[in-house]
Design a protein around this motif. Structure first.
Motif, PDB file in Angstrom:
ATOM      1  N   ILE A 243     -10.996 -45.089  33.750  1.00 36.86           N
ATOM      2  CA  ILE A 243     -10.747 -44.531  32.421  1.00 36.86           C
ATOM      3  C   ILE A 243      -9.281 -44.727  32.062  1.00 36.86           C
ATOM      4  O   ILE A 243      -8.391 -44.373  32.835  1.00 36.86           O
ATOM      5  CB  ILE A 243     -11.138 -43.046  32.366  1.00 36.86           C
ATOM      6  N   ASP A 244      -9.042 -45.279  30.874  1.00 35.54           N
ATOM      7  CA  ASP A 244      -7.675 -45.533  30.427  1.00 35.54           C
ATOM      8  C   ASP A 244      -7.085 -44.326  29.701  1.00 35.54           C
ATOM      9  O   ASP A 244      -5.930 -43.966  29.912  1.00 35.54           O
ATOM     10  CB  ASP A 244      -7.644 -46.743  29.495  1.00 35.54           C
ATOM     11  N   ASN A 245      -7.872 -43.702  28.832  1.00 30.58           N
ATOM     12  CA  ASN A 245      -7.382 -42.551  28.075  1.00 30.58           C
ATOM     13  C   ASN A 245      -8.565 -41.757  27.549  1.00 30.58           C
ATOM     14  O   ASN A 245      -9.686 -42.268  27.476  1.00 30.58           O
ATOM     15  CB  ASN A 245      -6.470 -42.990  26.924  1.00 30.58           C
ATOM     16  N   VAL A 246      -8.310 -40.506  27.190  1.00 31.38           N
ATOM     17  CA  VAL A 246      -9.339 -39.618  26.652  1.00 31.38           C
ATOM     18  C   VAL A 246      -8.778 -38.955  25.400  1.00 31.38           C
ATOM     19  O   VAL A 246      -7.652 -38.462  25.396  1.00 31.38           O
ATOM     20  CB  VAL A 246      -9.742 -38.524  27.667  1.00 31.38           C
ATOM     21  N   GLN A 247      -9.565 -38.955  24.333  1.00 30.68           N
ATOM     22  CA  GLN A 247      -9.202 -38.239  23.109  1.00 30.68           C
ATOM     23  C   GLN A 247     -10.172 -37.084  22.885  1.00 30.68           C
ATOM     24  O   GLN A 247     -11.381 -37.240  23.057  1.00 30.68           O
ATOM     25  CB  GLN A 247      -9.290 -39.154  21.892  1.00 30.68           C
ATOM     26  N   ILE A 248      -9.641 -35.948  22.490  1.00 28.43           N
ATOM     27  CA  ILE A 248     -10.460 -34.812  22.057  1.00 28.43           C
ATOM     28  C   ILE A 248      -9.973 -34.463  20.660  1.00 28.43           C
ATOM     29  O   ILE A 248      -8.823 -34.063  20.474  1.00 28.43           O
ATOM     30  CB  ILE A 248     -10.337 -33.628  23.030  1.00 28.43           C
ATOM     31  N   VAL A 249     -10.850 -34.635  19.675  1.00 21.54           N
ATOM     32  CA  VAL A 249     -10.423 -34.669  18.275  1.00 21.54           C
ATOM     33  C   VAL A 249     -11.155 -33.615  17.458  1.00 21.54           C
ATOM     34  O   VAL A 249     -12.371 -33.410  17.613  1.00 21.54           O
ATOM     35  CB  VAL A 249     -10.701 -36.062  17.668  1.00 21.54           C
ATOM     36  N   PHE A 250     -10.419 -32.944  16.588  1.00 16.93           N
ATOM     37  CA  PHE A 250     -10.994 -32.011  15.607  1.00 16.93           C
ATOM     38  C   PHE A 250     -10.391 -32.348  14.258  1.00 16.93           C
ATOM     39  O   PHE A 250      -9.167 -32.318  14.083  1.00 16.93           O
ATOM     40  CB  PHE A 250     -10.653 -30.569  15.998  1.00 16.93           C
ATOM     41  N   ARG A 251     -11.232 -32.680  13.281  1.00 16.58           N
ATOM     42  CA  ARG A 251     -10.750 -33.073  11.954  1.00 16.58           C
ATOM     43  C   ARG A 251     -11.497 -32.264  10.896  1.00 16.58           C
ATOM     44  O   ARG A 251     -12.723 -32.107  10.976  1.00 16.58           O
ATOM     45  CB  ARG A 251     -10.996 -34.563  11.706  1.00 16.58           C
ATOM     46  N   LYS A 368     -15.036 -33.932  11.497  1.00 15.70           N
ATOM     47  CA  LYS A 368     -15.782 -34.175  12.727  1.00 15.70           C
ATOM     48  C   LYS A 368     -15.022 -33.593  13.908  1.00 15.70           C
ATOM     49  O   LYS A 368     -13.824 -33.310  13.838  1.00 15.70           O
ATOM     50  CB  LYS A 368     -16.001 -35.673  12.951  1.00 15.70           C
ATOM     51  N   ALA A 369     -15.758 -33.401  14.998  1.00 26.44           N
ATOM     52  CA  ALA A 369     -15.148 -33.046  16.275  1.00 26.44           C
ATOM     53  C   ALA A 369     -15.838 -33.899  17.332  1.00 26.44           C
ATOM     54  O   ALA A 369     -17.070 -33.993  17.362  1.00 26.44           O
ATOM     55  CB  ALA A 369     -15.335 -31.565  16.583  1.00 26.44           C
ATOM     56  N   GLU A 370     -15.049 -34.538  18.184  1.00 25.69           N
ATOM     57  CA  GLU A 370     -15.644 -35.440  19.167  1.00 25.69           C
ATOM     58  C   GLU A 370     -14.739 -35.627  20.369  1.00 25.69           C
ATOM     59  O   GLU A 370     -13.534 -35.353  20.332  1.00 25.69           O
ATOM     60  CB  GLU A 370     -15.961 -36.801  18.531  1.00 25.69           C
ATOM     61  N   ILE A 371     -15.361 -36.101  21.449  1.00 23.89           N
ATOM     62  CA  ILE A 371     -14.655 -36.511  22.662  1.00 23.89           C
ATOM     63  C   ILE A 371     -14.815 -38.020  22.763  1.00 23.89           C
ATOM     64  O   ILE A 371     -15.921 -38.543  22.624  1.00 23.89           O
ATOM     65  CB  ILE A 371     -15.277 -35.851  23.912  1.00 23.89           C
ATOM     66  N   ARG A 372     -13.720 -38.720  23.015  1.00 25.31           N
ATOM     67  CA  ARG A 372     -13.768 -40.180  23.061  1.00 25.31           C
ATOM     68  C   ARG A 372     -13.125 -40.635  24.373  1.00 25.31           C
ATOM     69  O   ARG A 372     -11.906 -40.546  24.538  1.00 25.31           O
ATOM     70  CB  ARG A 372     -13.022 -40.760  21.850  1.00 25.31           C
ATOM     71  N   VAL A 373     -13.943 -41.091  25.307  1.00 28.23           N
ATOM     72  CA  VAL A 373     -13.479 -41.546  26.619  1.00 28.23           C
ATOM     73  C   VAL A 373     -13.406 -43.071  26.578  1.00 28.23           C
ATOM     74  O   VAL A 373     -14.440 -43.741  26.467  1.00 28.23           O
ATOM     75  CB  VAL A 373     -14.431 -41.080  27.741  1.00 28.23           C
ATOM     76  N   GLN A 374     -12.203 -43.616  26.669  1.00 29.64           N
ATOM     77  CA  GLN A 374     -12.036 -45.070  26.590  1.00 29.64           C
ATOM     78  C   GLN A 374     -11.774 -45.644  27.974  1.00 29.64           C
ATOM     79  O   GLN A 374     -10.861 -45.205  28.684  1.00 29.64           O
ATOM     80  CB  GLN A 374     -10.889 -45.439  25.655  1.00 29.64           C
ATOM     81  N   PHE A 375     -12.580 -46.639  28.333  1.00 30.18           N
ATOM     82  CA  PHE A 375     -12.466 -47.254  29.650  1.00 30.18           C
ATOM     83  C   PHE A 375     -11.467 -48.418  29.623  1.00 30.18           C
ATOM     84  O   PHE A 375     -11.124 -48.945  28.555  1.00 30.18           O
ATOM     85  CB  PHE A 375     -13.842 -47.731  30.125  1.00 30.18           C
ATOM     86  N   ASN A 391     -15.028 -50.608  26.133  1.00 27.83           N
ATOM     87  CA  ASN A 391     -16.139 -49.675  26.289  1.00 27.83           C
ATOM     88  C   ASN A 391     -15.627 -48.257  26.021  1.00 27.83           C
ATOM     89  O   ASN A 391     -14.562 -47.874  26.498  1.00 27.83           O
ATOM     90  CB  ASN A 391     -16.722 -49.736  27.698  1.00 27.83           C
ATOM     91  N   GLU A 392     -16.395 -47.520  25.269  1.00 29.54           N
ATOM     92  CA  GLU A 392     -16.068 -46.110  25.022  1.00 29.54           C
ATOM     93  C   GLU A 392     -17.329 -45.269  25.132  1.00 29.54           C
ATOM     94  O   GLU A 392     -18.416 -45.693  24.716  1.00 29.54           O
ATOM     95  CB  GLU A 392     -15.468 -45.918  23.623  1.00 29.54           C
ATOM     96  N   PHE A 393     -17.169 -44.098  25.694  1.00 29.14           N
ATOM     97  CA  PHE A 393     -18.243 -43.104  25.699  1.00 29.14           C
ATOM     98  C   PHE A 393     -17.831 -42.007  24.735  1.00 29.14           C
ATOM     99  O   PHE A 393     -16.781 -41.381  24.900  1.00 29.14           O
ATOM    100  CB  PHE A 393     -18.452 -42.547  27.109  1.00 29.14           C
ATOM    101  N   VAL A 394     -18.626 -41.815  23.691  1.00 27.01           N
ATOM    102  CA  VAL A 394     -18.269 -40.878  22.622  1.00 27.01           C
ATOM    103  C   VAL A 394     -19.289 -39.744  22.582  1.00 27.01           C
ATOM    104  O   VAL A 394     -20.506 -39.985  22.583  1.00 27.01           O
ATOM    105  CB  VAL A 394     -18.223 -41.587  21.253  1.00 27.01           C
ATOM    106  N   MET A 403     -24.476 -38.599  21.385  1.00 22.14           N
ATOM    107  CA  MET A 403     -23.710 -39.244  22.443  1.00 22.14           C
ATOM    108  C   MET A 403     -24.010 -40.725  22.364  1.00 22.14           C
ATOM    109  O   MET A 403     -25.178 -41.114  22.237  1.00 22.14           O
ATOM    110  CB  MET A 403     -24.119 -38.720  23.827  1.00 22.14           C
ATOM    111  N   TYR A 404     -22.973 -41.538  22.379  1.00 24.29           N
ATOM    112  CA  TYR A 404     -23.244 -42.975  22.366  1.00 24.29           C
ATOM    113  C   TYR A 404     -22.191 -43.710  23.176  1.00 24.29           C
ATOM    114  O   TYR A 404     -21.045 -43.278  23.293  1.00 24.29           O
ATOM    115  CB  TYR A 404     -23.329 -43.525  20.928  1.00 24.29           C
ATOM    116  N   MET A 405     -22.613 -44.817  23.760  1.00 22.91           N
ATOM    117  CA  MET A 405     -21.748 -45.662  24.564  1.00 22.91           C
ATOM    118  C   MET A 405     -21.497 -46.963  23.808  1.00 22.91           C
ATOM    119  O   MET A 405     -22.434 -47.706  23.517  1.00 22.91           O
ATOM    120  CB  MET A 405     -22.392 -45.963  25.920  1.00 22.91           C
TER     121      MET A 405
END
Length: 517
Positions: A243-251, A368-375, A391-394, A403-405
């Motif tokens: 995993i390169d980075n993780v975003q946790i977003v609330f908009r 939106k609110a989401e978690i974005r895991v970027q590989f 590749n991202e797992f959202v 949930m989508y990859m």
């Protein structure tokens, strides 16, 4: 012979494990009284009472088991309170006769008591009304269950808790309990949070205190532990090697909407990031607990928080949307951020070097609110597809839960060309006809069951404030200034630059479109 209330509890699944620490060896046989303090306020009308009605409608609260008491300073009758909340429970114009009948039965359970929040007289009267209800259900004194929901400003928590403790709680320990639900914000910084915790802690034991963070009741947040620890293919990938980075977003796509005075006292970090997004962060980053017992899960969350390094000023971008200070309740020179991007770094074996980007803002271009895991990039990229994105797992928390990859696939046709697509689990399509419960429904039911897994423990709260208090004090002292941004934009451009610096690679030419039913 079993009492009616105990029979109802077995139907609702609220049996002996529900008293766990506060009453370990005595079965619950008392009836249930739910007290909503601040009953005439917005939170109670918009969230608490609708959640209770939905629990009643689904059979988790039965008329022969429960009574609901509203308490507030406003001098109104039982019927006036019922009329005030009715419109928040169903739409009478579109309701079926069955729904109207169900609502009428629910409203009959509600009784109102007027009194101030530091009044012995008011809380003695409240205790008298609760006791009369318990006697009407043939409940033995001391076996009742009393749940006090504080839909109130934190400033009155100490006085209200003192009144409950002295005049309105369960009188003895014969199988019943008293539980207190408190809403955020739990203080404004480490010192005030610790002071509040101490004041409440002197009156009630920790197993009696339920610090509610409604994000922990959201369906997709509740799914995080299952995703991470029940699926083999995630186990070897969920670390700094992949995993390169993780975003946790609330908009949000709207501003303070009449709440400017309240919001300006707290700001976006205290309002959203330090609690909601940090709770999600814990579930994404924690180690596997020994079991699903609440204390084991909360232990692992605390370990993650204690491993977070101090926040660096250069890894923070603050913003304030133009027009925010036009609100007459907001000071003309307000330094309060309505947008913030903060990079957290965890100093442990699993996550060393992986930036966790927590981002929240108001008056942005989407909601939106989401978690974005970027590989990380694929090594030896023989298809030359790096430019298309990683590749991202959202995990989309709201709206359109999904949930989508994001992954690279061959473009259909005779040429060997690649494109970004997705493996998609959209809840609206996959679980048609299944109603996703509101967070408050789940958390109130957990409180009745005595399950503290999705509530914030005192040491967890302390560790969370330790992370953000230094940054918040620098903002409060005017040492950090929010950048202006246009309403309806993505926020300050500097936030995107910080995201790129943290390693996030944006996918160009790809937009996830929720499936239509």
């Amino acid at each position: 012979m079993e009492s009616g209330c105990w029979h109802v509890e077995k139907r609702a699944g609220l049996k002996s494990d529900s008293f766990r620490k506060d009453n370990e060896n005595v079965p619950e046989t008392g009836c249930l009284s739910i007290v909503v303090l601040g009953a005439s306020g917005d939170l109670a009308k918009k969230k608490t009472f609708p959640a209770l009605f939905n629990l009643f409608r689904q059979g988790f609260l039965q008329p022969d088991e429960v009574h609901i008491f509203g308490y507030a300073r406003t001098k109104i009758s039982d019927d006036e309170l019922r009329n005030r909340i009715r419109g928040y429970l169903i739409n009478d114009k579109n309701a079926s006769p069955e729904q109207v009948e169900k609502l009428s039965k629910f409203l009959e359970l509600i009784k109102y008591v007027s009194g101030s929040y530091d009044s012995e007289e008011g809380f003695r009267l409240l205790d008298k009304e609760i006791s009369e209800h318990e006697l009407s259900k043939n409940s033995v004194e001391g076996t009742s269950r009393r749940l006090f929901y504080l839909a109130l400003p934190p400033s009155v928590y100490p006085s209200v808790c003192k009144m409950i403790r002295n005049f309105s709680m369960n009188k003895s320990d014969l199988g019943g309990w008293t539980r207190i639900v408190v809403e955020k914000p739990f203080g404004k910084d480490l010192e005030s949070a610790e002071q509040l915790s101490t004041q409440i802690g002197e009156l009630f034991e920790e197993p009696q205190i339920y610090r509610i963070d409604h994000y922990l009741g959201k369906e997709l947040v509740q799914n995080l532990l299952v995703l991470r620890f029940a699926n083999r293919f995630f186990l070897p990938l969920w670390n700094r090697d992949n995993i390169d980075n993780v975003q946790i977003v609330f908009r949000e796509d709207f501003g303070t909407d009449g709440r400017g005075g309240y919001f300006d006292e707290y700001g976006i970090i205290r309002d959203i990031i330090q609690n909601h997004l940090l709770q999600v962060f814990c579930l994404v980053a924690m180690e596997k607990p020994v079991s699903l017992k609440p204390e084991y899960i909360r232990d692992e969350k605390v370990k993650v928080l204690q491993s977070v390094l101090p926040i660096k000023d250069e890894e923070v971008v603050l913003g304030q949307y133009e027009g925010y200070r036009d609100d007459p309740t907001v000071p003309d020179q307000s330094n309060t951020p309505t947008f913030a991007t903060v990079v957290l770094r965890i100093h442990n074996e699993r996550w060393e070097g992986v930036p966790f980007v927590l981002k929240a803002g108001k008056a942005l271009n989407s909601r939106k609110a989401e978690i974005r895991v970027q590989f990380k990039d694929v090594p030896g990229d023989i298809f030359k597809c790096k430019k298309q994105g990683r590749n991202e797992f959202v995990i989309r928390l709201q709206p359109s839960e999904a949930m989508y990859m994001k992954l690279t696939v061959k473009q259909p046709g005779l040429e060997m060309s690649t494109a970004q697509s997705e493996l998609d689990l959209s809840y609206g399509q996959r679980y048609q006809g299944v109603s996703i419960p509101e967070a408050y429904e789940r958390l109130i039911l957990d409180t009745i069951r005595g399950d503290q897994q999705h509530f914030v423990r005192r040491d967890e709260l302390k560790a969370a404030w330790e992370i953000f208090t230094p940054l918040l004090h620098r903002i409060d002292d005017g040492k950090m200034k929010p950048l202006p941004y246009q309403p309806g934009s993505r926020g300050p451009a500097e936030a995107d630059a910080l995201l790129a610096k943290a390693g996030y690679v944006q996918t160009h030419g790809y937009i996830w479109i929720p499936p239509t039913l």
